[in-house]
Structure formats: structure tokens, C-alpha cells
Scaffold this motif. Structure first.
Motif, PDB file in Angstrom:
ATOM      1  N   ASN A 186       0.707  -1.246   0.143  1.00  0.00           N
ATOM      2  CA  ASN A 186       0.103  -0.080  -0.026  1.00  0.00           C
ATOM      3  C   ASN A 186       0.906   1.437   0.065  1.00  0.00           C
ATOM      4  OD1 ASN A 186      -3.085  -0.494   0.236  1.00  0.00           O
ATOM      5  ND2 ASN A 186      -1.961  -2.247   1.179  1.00  0.00           N
ATOM      6  N   GLY A 243       0.465   4.113  -2.840  1.00  0.00           N
ATOM      7  CA  GLY A 243       0.312   5.267  -2.356  1.00  0.00           C
ATOM      8  C   GLY A 243       1.507   6.330  -3.062  1.00  0.00           C
ATOM      9  N   ILE A 301      -5.891   0.879  -0.210  1.00  0.00           N
ATOM     10  CA  ILE A 301      -5.943   2.388  -0.541  1.00  0.00           C
ATOM     11  C   ILE A 301      -6.619   2.831  -1.751  1.00  0.00           C
ATOM     12  CG2 ILE A 301      -3.749   2.966   0.813  1.00  0.00           C
ATOM     13  CD1 ILE A 301      -2.350   3.698  -1.781  1.00  0.00           C
ATOM     14  N   PRO A 318     -10.530   3.515   0.170  1.00  0.00           N
ATOM     15  CA  PRO A 318      -9.364   4.804   0.581  1.00  0.00           C
ATOM     16  C   PRO A 318     -10.024   5.671   1.496  1.00  0.00           C
ATOM     17  CG  PRO A 318     -10.693   5.220  -1.443  1.00  0.00           C
ATOM     18  CD  PRO A 318     -10.959   3.880  -1.306  1.00  0.00           C
ATOM     19  N   ALA A 349      -6.272   2.975   5.171  1.00  0.00           N
ATOM     20  CA  ALA A 349      -6.022   3.644   4.054  1.00  0.00           C
ATOM     21  C   ALA A 349      -5.492   5.333   4.131  1.00  0.00           C
ATOM     22  CB  ALA A 349      -7.251   3.494   2.920  1.00  0.00           C
ATOM     23  N   PHE A 373      -1.883   6.794   3.178  1.00  0.00           N
ATOM     24  CA  PHE A 373      -1.661   8.190   2.643  1.00  0.00           C
ATOM     25  C   PHE A 373      -0.816   9.052   3.490  1.00  0.00           C
ATOM     26  CE2 PHE A 373      -5.497   6.801  -0.066  1.00  0.00           C
ATOM     27  CZ  PHE A 373      -4.739   6.919  -1.295  1.00  0.00           C
TER      28      PHE A 373
END
Length: 395
Positions: free
Chosen positions: A157, A161, A356, A360, A365, A369
Motif C-alpha cells: 500500500n 500510495g 488504498i 480509500p 488507508a 496516505f
């Protein structure tokens, strides 16, 4: 931004049309190569300011026209630093010596060996990289202090990202050699793996590396772990070093998912190449103890303490052990806290879609980020590590 090996500009000064066609065909098989200019025998003249200076000139030694020696001397007046390859049917040793003394970087006999030409072109590219003072891509390694902590989830992830910034070229390398779960999380069946690169180490260059990467719909380039654990024996430390040296020039960010609880000669090369190494733990005593031991071993192997950061996965507020107690044991402030989101994570894994992208707006998630943003701008996030307590105070 890392220097990406686009547009290796090559000029041809070849009279023989058959050879010119063969050379053009060979060059078309190499990534990031352009035939920028074709010199006619009568058009070798001083370049104007608007013309691109070639990175390489390939010329032939035509027996019925201008000799290579004449062409080299003429071209050298205008392109002093540009390497030149000569193609010739003249195999006399004294002729070869004369050509090389004039400044030819490589001499190829007819009939041509396409692979030898590709190798020589990649050598030129490598030399250009070393002289252009390129800023290297950043490397992030993830290793867990025990199995089942979700390290692959975090690595995958994080890599996805990082692709959300359209200017980033991102690679994910699965070095969790015995399990290799990243393929499952991305729902891909790779055509090539890390073991394939290592078994073809003699061919390893930018083109070969990029060709081995699986292109994911997110924009991520993915290099899978071996499909069969028995192939892990083919992977050597020198292979990993070269792969990462190439990857750092080819990509802006490289994310490495490492085998849990293990430091091998190969993973040590990954750690040496890394800008940051994230040791993941949960709040259990065995995991914290193992995390401390892993870092101690890394330090004994020469890895700088500044590179190493601790992160907690599946963090739940109010755990028996407090963060201050854990940090006292680890002798370092924890860099990031990933919240527990087991149900959504399992759902994303089963669907083969990174969390994500799949959900999201879930807590994990959003947290990932923010983690990615802190990687890109550490100073801007200060002491924030992913979660806030009452009244918005940093945990």
C-alpha cells in the motif's frame, strides 16, 4: 527527482544501408534509445546550437568510401567527448589498433553480433549515469519482527500510495523470498521474478530489469519473489546489489518487502541501499524483543542507526504496554503507528486490490496516505506519527 535513462541519443554515420538497417533494428530493441540523427557522408559539419549532441555515434568503415579513420577525425572536431563505435569487415590487427588509437570506444566485426552491440550501448549508458551526478531514487525497506504483522500489506500500500503523485516512478520488489505474498495482494501473475533476473545476471541492465517488471494498473512496477522457494538459492548478494543500483537510477522510489525476522547477505544489501528501513512490530512483548534484536544485528552489520525506524502495526489505543514503555525498551521514538483495520484489510487482500484503492476512506488507508506524505516531506510532519488523541493532540 532521479535521473531516468530516457533518450540515449545515438547518431549513425553508416554508408552501407544493409548495416544501417541491422543497427537500427538492434537499437530499437533497447529501451530509452533514440536514433537522433543520421549523418550523410557529406553532412558531417559543425553542429548548430539547436542540435542535440549525440550520446553515441556509430559509424562504418566502408572499403569503397571514406575510411573510419577519416570519419573519426572529422567527427572528433565537433564531438570531442562523444564515444564512437566502428563497424568494419577489416580484421587486420594493425587496422584495429589504428582505429582504437584514433578514439573508437568499440570495434565490431561484420557479421554483427546484436547482443555485443546491446551490451556496449548499455555500457555507454552506465558511464553516462556515473558522470552526470544523477540524484538516486529513494529506497524504503520493510521488515517485521515476527510473522503475521501485515508487513506486506504496509509495503504494497505504501508503494501504491507513492504512485499517486503522477511524477513518481515507483518499483516494488518482493524480497520476502519464502512466501512472496505481494503478488496476491496485487492480483498479478508475474511472467518474471527476482530469480529470473539473478539467473541471467550476465544480461542484467536497465532494459532487462524493466522488461522483468510486471506493470500493475496502479502504475506500479513490480518485481516478484521466486514462484518456488527452491529458486531462492540462486539469489546472491551481488545480484541484489546490482538490481538495486539499476533500480535507483530507473525509479524515483523503490519499496522492498523483506523476509520477516531474518537478515541474510541479500537483505543486508537491501538495507545498505535503503534510505529508510522500517522495522515493524506490534505491541506484544515477543515482537518488541525481536525488533530490538533485529536492529542490534543490523547495527553490528554496519547499518547506520539513522536509517532505522520503528513502526507499530495493528495499533489499538489502551494496550497493556504504553508507547513510552515500548520506546524505552527500543531506545528510540516510534516513527509511525498503523491502526488495526483487520476486516477491511482481509477484504482487500481477498479481492486482490490494495486497500488504498479498494477502500480509500478507511482508517488504515487514510493512515497510509499520511505515511506516504511523511516519507516525501519528513520535516512537514514533525512528530506526527499517524494517530491523534483527545483534542487532536499527537499520540
Amino acid at each position: 527527482m532521479t535521473f531516468i535513462p530516457f533518450d540515449l541519443n545515438i547518431a549513425l554515420a553508416i554508408r552501407d544501408q544493409g548495416i544501417a538497417k541491422q543497427i537500427s533494428s538492434t537499437l530499437s530493441e533497447i529501451s530509452y534509445v533514440k536514433i537522433e540523427r543520421i549523418f550523410e557522408n557529406s553532412s558531417i559539419e559543425k553542429p548548430t546550437g539547436a542540435e542535440t549532441i549525440p550520446d553515441l555515434i556509430i559509424l562504418d568503415d566502408h572499403p569503397e568510401g571514406e575510411k573510419a579513420l577519416f570519419k573519426i577525425n572529422l567527427l572528433r572536431n565537433y564531438y570531442e567527448q562523444t564515444p564512437m563505435f566502428v563497424i568494419s569487415s577489416d580484421t587486420l590487427p594493425e587496422h584495429i589498433i589504428e582505429i582504437m588509437k584514433a578514439g573508437a570506444a568499440e570495434f565490431f566485426f561484420i557479421p554483427l553480433d546484436p547482443q555485443a552491440i546491446k551490451t556496449a550501448v548499455e555500457k555507454v549508458r552506465t558511464n553516462l549515469h556515473s558522470t552526470k551526478m544523477a540524484s538516486k531514487g529513494r529506497v524504503y525497506s520493510f521488515i517485521s519482527s515476527k510473522g503475521g504483522l501485515g508487513t506486506t500489506v504496509v509495503a504494497v500500500n505504501t508503494a501504491v500510495g507513492l504512485t499517486k503523485d503522477g511524477n513518481n516512478r515507483v518499483a516494488l520488489i518482493d524480497m520476502s523470498l519464502q512466501s512472496g505474498d505481494s503478488s496476491t495482494l496485487l492480483d498479478v501473475v508475474p511472467q518474471a521474478t527476482l530469480a529470473d533476473l539473478c539467473s541471467n545476471y550476465h544480461r542484467l541492465d536497465f532494459s532487462f530489469l524493466q522488461g522483468a517488471m510486471t506493470k500493475h494498473p496502479t502504475g506500479l512496477h513490480f518485481l516478484a519473489a521466486p514462484a518456488d522457494p527452491e529458486y531462492c538459492a540462486t539469489i546472491q548478494a551481488e545480484h541484489i546489489k546490482k538490481i538495486l543500483d539499476l533500480a535507483k537510477d530507473l525509479y524515483d522510489n523503490v519499496v522492498i518487502d523483506c523476509t520477516s525476522m531474518s537478515i541474510t547477505a541479500s537483505s543486508l544489501e537491501a538495507f545498505k541501499a535503503s534510505d529508510k528501513i522500517f522495522v515493524l512490530t506490534d505491541l506484544s512483548v515477543p515482537a518488541i524483543r525481536n525488533a530490538s534484536r533485529l536492529v542490534e544485528l543490523m547495527r553490528k552489520k554496519g547499518i547506520s542507526a539513522d536509517k532505522i525506524e520503528f513502526s507499530v502495526t495493528r495499533f489499538i489505543k489502551g494496550n497493556t504496554l504504553s508507547l513510552s514503555e515500548i520506546e524505552e525498551n527500543l531506545k528510540k521514538r516510534i516513527f509511525w503507528l498503523f491502526p488495526n483495520d483487520f476486516e477491511n484489510t482481509v477484504s482487500s487482500i481477498n479481492r486482490g486490490v490494495p486497500l488504498i484503492d479498494y477502500q480509500p476512506k478507511t482508517s488504515l488507508a487514510r493512515n497510509v496516505f499520511e505515511f506516504v506524505e511523511k516519507l516525501k516531506n519528513p520535516a512537514g510532519y514533525g512528530g506526527y506519527r499517524g494517530l491523534k488523541g483527545l483534542f487532536g493532540k499527537t499520540v
